[in-house]
Motif scaffolding. Structure first.
Motif, PDB file in Angstrom:
ATOM      1  N   ILE A 184       0.869  -1.181   0.000  1.00 20.49           N
ATOM      2  CA  ILE A 184       0.000   0.000   0.000  1.00 20.49           C
ATOM      3  C   ILE A 184       0.907   1.232   0.000  1.00 20.49           C
ATOM      4  O   ILE A 184       2.044   1.159   0.462  1.00 20.49           O
ATOM      5  CB  ILE A 184      -0.962   0.028   1.220  1.00 20.49           C
ATOM      6  N   PRO A 185       0.416   2.346  -0.536  1.00 25.46           N
ATOM      7  CA  PRO A 185       1.281   3.537  -0.619  1.00 25.46           C
ATOM      8  C   PRO A 185       1.578   4.134   0.746  1.00 25.46           C
ATOM      9  O   PRO A 185       2.587   4.798   0.919  1.00 25.46           O
ATOM     10  CB  PRO A 185       0.477   4.524  -1.459  1.00 25.46           C
ATOM     11  N   ARG A 186       0.693   3.942   1.713  1.00 28.00           N
ATOM     12  CA  ARG A 186       0.922   4.470   3.056  1.00 28.00           C
ATOM     13  C   ARG A 186       1.183   3.302   3.990  1.00 28.00           C
ATOM     14  O   ARG A 186       1.461   2.201   3.558  1.00 28.00           O
ATOM     15  CB  ARG A 186      -0.310   5.279   3.506  1.00 28.00           C
ATOM     16  N   THR A 187       1.081   3.544   5.294  1.00 25.77           N
ATOM     17  CA  THR A 187       1.266   2.454   6.247  1.00 25.77           C
ATOM     18  C   THR A 187      -0.066   1.921   6.765  1.00 25.77           C
ATOM     19  O   THR A 187      -0.113   0.873   7.385  1.00 25.77           O
ATOM     20  CB  THR A 187       2.098   2.938   7.455  1.00 25.77           C
ATOM     21  N   GLU A 188      -1.133   2.665   6.531  1.00 27.51           N
ATOM     22  CA  GLU A 188      -2.467   2.275   7.007  1.00 27.51           C
ATOM     23  C   GLU A 188      -3.493   2.860   6.040  1.00 27.51           C
ATOM     24  O   GLU A 188      -3.155   3.670   5.197  1.00 27.51           O
ATOM     25  CB  GLU A 188      -2.743   2.886   8.401  1.00 27.51           C
ATOM     26  N   MET A 189      -4.763   2.489   6.224  1.00 25.91           N
ATOM     27  CA  MET A 189      -5.889   3.178   5.568  1.00 25.91           C
ATOM     28  C   MET A 189      -6.026   2.902   4.074  1.00 25.91           C
ATOM     29  O   MET A 189      -6.867   3.493   3.421  1.00 25.91           O
ATOM     30  CB  MET A 189      -5.786   4.704   5.739  1.00 25.91           C
ATOM     31  N   ILE A 191      -6.228   0.272   0.510  1.00 25.99           N
ATOM     32  CA  ILE A 191      -6.575  -1.028  -0.044  1.00 25.99           C
ATOM     33  C   ILE A 191      -5.337  -1.557  -0.763  1.00 25.99           C
ATOM     34  O   ILE A 191      -4.622  -0.788  -1.406  1.00 25.99           O
ATOM     35  CB  ILE A 191      -7.726  -0.861  -1.062  1.00 25.99           C
TER      36      ILE A 191
ATOM     37  N   LYS C 641       8.412   2.678  -2.829  1.00 22.73           N
ATOM     38  CA  LYS C 641       7.829   3.228  -1.599  1.00 22.73           C
ATOM     39  C   LYS C 641       8.848   4.115  -0.893  1.00 22.73           C
ATOM     40  O   LYS C 641      10.023   3.765  -0.781  1.00 22.73           O
ATOM     41  CB  LYS C 641       7.428   2.067  -0.697  1.00 22.73           C
ATOM     42  N   ASN C 679       1.933  11.490  -2.246  1.00 30.09           N
ATOM     43  CA  ASN C 679       0.756  10.704  -2.627  1.00 30.09           C
ATOM     44  C   ASN C 679      -0.506  11.481  -2.965  1.00 30.09           C
ATOM     45  O   ASN C 679      -1.387  10.958  -3.623  1.00 30.09           O
ATOM     46  CB  ASN C 679       0.417   9.718  -1.496  1.00 30.09           C
ATOM     47  N   LEU C 696     -10.036   7.423   1.275  1.00 27.93           N
ATOM     48  CA  LEU C 696      -9.425   6.127   0.992  1.00 27.93           C
ATOM     49  C   LEU C 696      -8.385   6.275  -0.122  1.00 27.93           C
ATOM     50  O   LEU C 696      -7.266   5.779   0.006  1.00 27.93           O
ATOM     51  CB  LEU C 696     -10.501   5.113   0.594  1.00 27.93           C
ATOM     52  N   ARG C 699      -4.913  10.329  -0.717  1.00 28.31           N
ATOM     53  CA  ARG C 699      -4.085   9.771   0.360  1.00 28.31           C
ATOM     54  C   ARG C 699      -3.283  10.825   1.105  1.00 28.31           C
ATOM     55  O   ARG C 699      -2.144  11.106   0.760  1.00 28.31           O
ATOM     56  CB  ARG C 699      -3.156   8.699  -0.213  1.00 28.31           C
ATOM     57  N   VAL C 702      -0.958   9.386   7.054  1.00 28.07           N
ATOM     58  CA  VAL C 702      -1.493   8.997   8.354  1.00 28.07           C
ATOM     59  C   VAL C 702      -0.333   9.056   9.354  1.00 28.07           C
ATOM     60  O   VAL C 702       0.835   9.103   8.965  1.00 28.07           O
ATOM     61  CB  VAL C 702      -2.138   7.597   8.312  1.00 28.07           C
ATOM     62  N   SER C 704       1.167   7.054  11.236  1.00 30.19           N
ATOM     63  CA  SER C 704       2.235   6.049  11.197  1.00 30.19           C
ATOM     64  C   SER C 704       3.128   6.180   9.968  1.00 30.19           C
ATOM     65  O   SER C 704       4.131   5.491   9.856  1.00 30.19           O
ATOM     66  CB  SER C 704       1.620   4.643  11.264  1.00 30.19           C
ATOM     67  N   ASP C 705       2.785   7.056   9.041  1.00 29.41           N
ATOM     68  CA  ASP C 705       3.664   7.307   7.888  1.00 29.41           C
ATOM     69  C   ASP C 705       4.825   8.223   8.243  1.00 29.41           C
ATOM     70  O   ASP C 705       5.741   8.393   7.429  1.00 29.41           O
ATOM     71  CB  ASP C 705       2.889   8.014   6.754  1.00 29.41           C
ATOM     72  N   PRO C 759       4.370   5.598  -5.547  1.00 32.00           N
ATOM     73  CA  PRO C 759       5.212   4.430  -5.803  1.00 32.00           C
ATOM     74  C   PRO C 759       5.251   3.993  -7.278  1.00 32.00           C
ATOM     75  O   PRO C 759       6.349   3.733  -7.788  1.00 32.00           O
ATOM     76  CB  PRO C 759       4.620   3.357  -4.880  1.00 32.00           C
TER      77      PRO C 759
END
Lengths: 289, 72, 769
Positions: A184-189, A191, C641, C679, C696, C699, C702, C704-705, C759
């Protein structure tokens, strides 16, 4: 305005009759997909059948034969079970990737399968584990392997009056382990843009004696990739074997380009993930010594 | 503004206050028009006046017209 | 017009970090945001939006919708007066009302997908939504232009057949999709490049994005029998809402009261209106209060996103690191109506540098996409990203440390930027040095890791503000302003009032009040609130101190000159100089009379009535801000990434009134810039329909990123402000994008300047070698 009927049957027969008697029914387990789809106006069912009161759907049994998981058991109940996590670490880590802590308290692996999204995280992991689907219908129970359950995006093999009752995971042999990785492009959230699950068994010498490799989000359904498994079996996961796994996974992929990634990107990355997941599964299997 | 000043970037003007400045600029550059001038912020010796109208100037005041920018 | 003001440097409260007064309500869920307001008997408005990116509206038929029980009012563009040529405050510069009013409701044409066309109000949201489906709108679909290059094509379909590019001499005879173009220049560009040892030219694309404020637009409007309108809404400026609703609906400002709710983020996006005029018209037509809440999807599709841009930048430098020439040419997308911040991009993109030879050009391009709006330092991030990426490449090309290179070219007091106003004392060099001295700058980089450096400028606004202070009979202080608190400004107002009054900050209660209860305040934007509204608070507090001294003087039957104000108390001077008392060089004389603020307040009725003070001002003392970011990343060469490892911000705040919320502004800007670089982007399909209208697939980062965003507050006081304050809210979003881009390119060995560096794009660039 359209009205919405709701039912919460307590037996499989009652549920199947309700589903068969409506021209636009939907099954509700955790609702983490269905309610969102209804809010967005993507689905407007006439009847919602909550299956959580049917006893078989909530059962978890772990024994000598393996694991049987009721189709409505929430993910959090599975991820909190250390015995399940010890036997199927890849499947459990896939469940841990779905949604937030709050969502995991509702969402079920069975629902993840029945929603039939090609990007479902737990489905490649179930396939790699060799899980079977137990399905109830008017003619009794039938069983299909997970890789044969979904037939396309949003489509599966359930007839209108059939219900997924449970998922059955064979007990892994000694020195076996599985792993799931998604990108996924991020670490959470997000698909999954691509996902890969590997389950393998090693012998005393560390040679891979059995393997199953499955990939997700790179085709209309999650796929079992026998060629990738063949590349592992007989090897100690040396560079050549790993390259062959990646190549086989990429070759099996049939992705689309969309807002989450290009087809070219998905094809390449699913191979990378398969290779990395194989290494994780290997180190887990070795750690069992 | 340079479009209306024949390309001139800097001019010397005798004016005690903004109305006099406005009148003098419009006299010297007939195409300029009061509205064009009024739509600018005015920097006076380092102070940025968003909507100049009554400002007075010193003997050697350095005046700069700046596109009026608010911000987010 | 010069200032002989001295800047205060010793503070008792300013610079401390008390808990924000609004914090408890926010973390307990008690705070009332836009959608939390409900009125007895309210209706729910639902807006009908265009399914086409470009179409002529042939007819609108409400008859079926009106048959639905519970539907009580409808409206369309026909319910709004024709806008004419009036000018109103825009996102950045003044705008024509005719470019604003049709965003609220389309008139003859729809110009983007989800453009508002009509509205219904009904007794429940569900009924309103169902009725909206029954409104029949007939369209004649027109060809659409969905990106800037398509819009610039010779035979492109026109959005506005009366748009003749402003800024061309002689004026064009043919209409086009370029609304305005400008060119600014100084020095001799050719000679500058001829003197360079190295010249690098790149084209940098920054995508259309959204401010992504978490709280969607929401409002309730009520009309009384006399036609007076009350509006509650989430906004950065209740007075802006009052003005815009008046201009758009024709209801006079004197008949409108606007109350700002607590606000869940704005970032420039809530300096205008989308639903308030609709709610006001529907309330007037129905005689019932009308509530409208935009869905997240509507916010993405039909509020004001942020311009994408394409900027070609060419910069030359000598081997010794001197920048000799900068040439920049930008096109900036404004969507369906002229509203972009292209001017700011053209004017400010080169502001950090002393280069003598500069040319900066810009064109604003109309497309069939949502009309853009302001986002934190509007226009500057796009321009500075292009310039800073090339500056970093130049430093590498001549083998110089990127901070040293910038130090060699950095502006300081007296330098004149392209926009013409000489800098007073500014803190760019101090910020560069602070970044260089930070331990993060010495951290070793491993394989696949890279570092990027960037600096940035923002001008900061002053504008108009009012403040009012009341004293309760027991000595409490109420500080009221009309500036919605989007970044901790209430805490700052309390600190500044406490500083002047010499009282504990906990006794000061700051509030944001409605447009009937306070004098005019421009919106919270332009990084102006702490400086300008804070300036009004300081002035009001100073007036209050004078009044308190007068009351004490009356009580003691002495002259006001014999009363000093010291630590929240009136003190009889007994011949000691006020300055000596205040500075503590002379002690208060034994036996000198003392009255505390609370004692004066208790007897205020007998000494002249309630204690209040008001101040209104037009702040001309704003000063620009500079910031420097250093970013370390690691790139996964097999997936593209990017992980941000370390992120350091140094920013000149002038004087940090509440340092924790200055740091919050720095960190927030950094995170938004990181998101935009990596992103965040608007993805439209071939029909101009936004494909990722939700969080969703739009992007934002978040938690944790991200690593901890390390901050260094640099304080080079603004010489024009009594406390030395500069705006801090906006410049923070300018340097992160180029810092991230340079870091990623350094880590991956790429020259990717097509943002975001998602990515798939980065992996393709890595694989292309």
């Amino acid at each position: 305005m359209q009205s919405l009927q709701f039912a919460a049957p307590t037996s499989l027969a009652e549920a199947a009759a309700l589903l068969g008697g409506s021209d636009n029914p939907k099954v509700l387990a955790g609702g983490t997909d269905l309610l969102v789809q209804m809010k967005l106006g993507l689905r407007e069912p006439a009847l919602v059948v909550d299956i959580k009161r049917i006893p078989e759907l909530g059962e978890v049994s772990l024994g000598a034969d393996g694991l049987r998981l009721g189709a409505a058991v929430p993910g959090a109940e599975v991820t909190a079970n250390a015995d399940i996590a010890a036997l199927y670490p890849g499947f459990v880590e896939a469940l841990g990737l779905i949604g937030s802590t709050q969502v995991q308290g509702r969402c079920s692996p069975g629902g993840n399968l029945c929603n039939s999204s090609p990007a479902a995280d737990s489905v490649p992991a179930m396939i790699a584990c060799g899980a079977q689907c137990n399905i109830y219908g008017p003619n009794g129970m039938r069983s299909v392997p997970v890789e044969a359950f979904n037939t396309g995006p949003g489509r599966n093999c359930l007839a209108a009056d059939e219900i997924l009752v449970s998922l059955e995971f064979p007990r892994p042999a000694a020195r076996s382990a599985d792993a799931y990785l998604r990108f996924i492009p991020r670490t959470e959230m997000d698909i999954a843009v691509a996902g890969a699950a590997v389950a393998l068994t090693l012998d005393d010498a560390g040679v891979c004696t059995a393997a199953r490799v499955a990939i997700g989000a790179v085709a209309p359904t999650a796929l079992l990739v026998p060629a990738a498994a063949e590349a592992l079996v007989g090897s100690k996961l040396d560079d050549a074997a790993l390259a062959a796994v990646a190549e086989a996974a990429s070759a099996a992929a049939n992705p689309i380009s969309d807002k989450r990634g290009t087809a070219e990107y998905r094809r390449k990355v699913v191979g990378v993930l398969a290779r990395r997941a194989a290494l994780i599964a290997q180190s887990r299997a070795q750690a069992e010594e | 503004m340079q479009r209306f000043t024949g390309g001139a970037r800097e001019v010397e003007v005798e004016a005690e206050d903004f109305p006099a400045l406005l009148a003098e600029l419009c006299r010297r550059f007939p195409d300029l028009g009061e509205d064009t001038v009024r739509k600018q912020s005015l920097g006076i010796d380092g102070m940025l006046i968003h909507t100049p109208m009554l400002e007075t100037f010193g003997q050697d005041s350095q005046l700069v017209f700046v596109t009026r920018i608010a911000g987010g | 017009m010069t200032s002989d003001m001295t800047v205060k440097t010793q503070f008792r409260h300013v610079g401390s970090r008390p808990v924000r007064p609004d914090g408890l309500d926010k973390v307990t869920g008690r705070a009332r945001y836009g959608a939390d307001m409900n009125l007895q008997g309210q209706l729910y408005g639902h807006i009908i939006r265009s399914p086409h990116a470009h179409a002529r509206i042939k007819s609108i038929d409400f008859s079926e919708a009106l048959k639905v029980p519970g539907v009580l009012a409808t409206m369309s563009g026909a319910d709004l007066p024709e806008p004419g040529e009036a000018l109103i405050p825009g996102a950045e510069i003044e705008m024509k009302l005719k470019n604003v009013s049709p965003v609220i409701m389309a008139r003859d044409k729809v110009l983007y997908h989800s453009h508002a066309v009509a509205a219904v109000a009904a007794t429940s949201p569900r009924i309103a939504a169902e009725a909206a489906k029954l409104v029949k709108v007939e369209y004649e679909v027109l060809p659409a232009v969905l990106d800037m290059h398509a819009a610039l094509a010779e035979d492109a379909p026109l959005l506005h057949d009366d748009n003749f590019t402003v800024g061309i001499d002689p004026p064009p005879e043919k209409p086009s999709n370029v609304s305005v173009q400008i060119e600014m220049a100084k020095g001799d560009l050719e000679a500058g490049f001829a003197a360079a040892d190295v010249v690098i030219e790149r084209t940098v694309n920054v995508p259309m994005c959204h401010q992504a404020y978490i709280e969607p637009h929401a409002c309730v409007a009520k009309a009384d029998e006399k036609g007076r309108i009350d509006i509650w809404c989430t906004t950065q400026g209740p007075f802006v809402v009052r003005l815009l609703v008046a201009e758009i609906t024709g209801i006079p400002q004197k008949d409108i009261k606007v109350t700002a709710s607590e606000i869940g983020g704005g970032f420039g996006g809530k300096t205008t209106v989308y639903i308030e005029p609709v709610a006001a018209v529907l309330a007037k037509k129905s005689g019932r209060p009308v509530k409208i809440v935009m869905s997240r999807e509507e916010v993405f599709r039909a509020s004001g996103p942020v311009s994408d841009s394409e900027t070609r930048v060419k910069i030359g430098a000598k081997k010794d690191g001197t920048i000799t020439a900068i040439d920049s040419d930008m096109i900036m997308n404004t969507g369906a109506y002229s509203a972009s911040a292209m001017f700011a991009g053209v004017l400010f993109g080169t502001a950090p540098y002393t280069a003598e030879n500069i040319r900066s050009k810009g064109r604003e391009v109309l497309t069939n996409l949502p009309r853009v709006w302001a986002y934190r330092a509007p226009g500057a991030p796009q321009a500075l990203t292009a310039v800073e990426c090339v500056v970093s490449e130049l430093a590498a090309a001549i083998g110089m440390d990127p901070i040293e290179f910038r130090l060699k070219n950095a502006v300081q007091e007296g330098d004149v930027p392209l926009y013409g106003m000489p800098f007073s004392a500014v803190g760019l060099k101090e910020c560069l040095q602070a970044a260089k001295d930070h331990p993060n700058y010495q951290a070793a980089l491993g394989e696949n890791q890279g570092r990027g450096v960037a600096c940035a400028f923002w001008i900061n606004a002053g504008m108009q503000s009012s403040a009012s202070i009341h004293v309760t009979p027991d000595g409490g202080i109420s500080v009221m302003t009309g500036s919605p608190d989007i970044g901790g400004s209430r805490a700052s107002m309390a600190l500044m009032a406490a500083e002047v009054l010499g009282v504990p900050v906990e006794t000061v209660h700051p509030a944001v009040v409605d447009t009937d209860s306070i004098g005019f305040c421009d919106g919270t934007g332009g990084s102006r609130t702490t400086l300008a509204t804070g300036g009004a608070v300081i002035q009001a507090a100073e007036k209050l101190v004078e009044e308190l001294r007068r009351r004490a003087a009356a009580a003691w039957s002495v002259s006001i000159d014999d009363v000093a104000w010291l630590d929240g108390k009136a003190v009889e001077r007994c011949g000691v100089g006020i300055d000596e008392l205040i500075e503590g060089t002379s002690p208060v004389k034994d036996g000198a009379k003392v009255l505390t603020l609370a004692e004066i307040a208790l007897t205020a009725g007998a000494t002249g009535g309630p204690l209040t003070a008001v101040a209104s001002l037009h702040a001309h003392n704003s000063a620009p801000s500079f910031a420097v970011n250093v970013c370390d990343v690691e790139v996964d060469p097999e997936t593209g990434k990017v992980d941000v490892l370390r992120f350091t911000c140094a920013q000149d705040a002038g004087k940090a009134i509440h340092p924790a919320y200055v740091e919050g502004q720095m960190q927030g800007g950094a995170v938004q810039g990181i998101g935009w670089a990596l992103n965040e982007e608007y993805l439209f399909n071939a029909d101009g329909v936004l494909d990722n209208a939700g969080f969703l697939d739009y992007r934002i980062p978040v938690a944790s990123d991200l690593p901890m965003i390390d901050t260094v507050i640099v304080e080079v006081p603004n010489p024009l402000h009594p406390y030395g304050v500069r705006g801090v809210g906006e410049v923070s979003i300018c340097p992160p994008m180029p810092a991230v881009v340079s870091a990623v390119n350094n880590a991956a060995g790429t020259l990717l300047y097509d943002l975001p560096m998602s990515p798939p794009k980065l992996l393709a660039a890595i694989d292309a070698g």
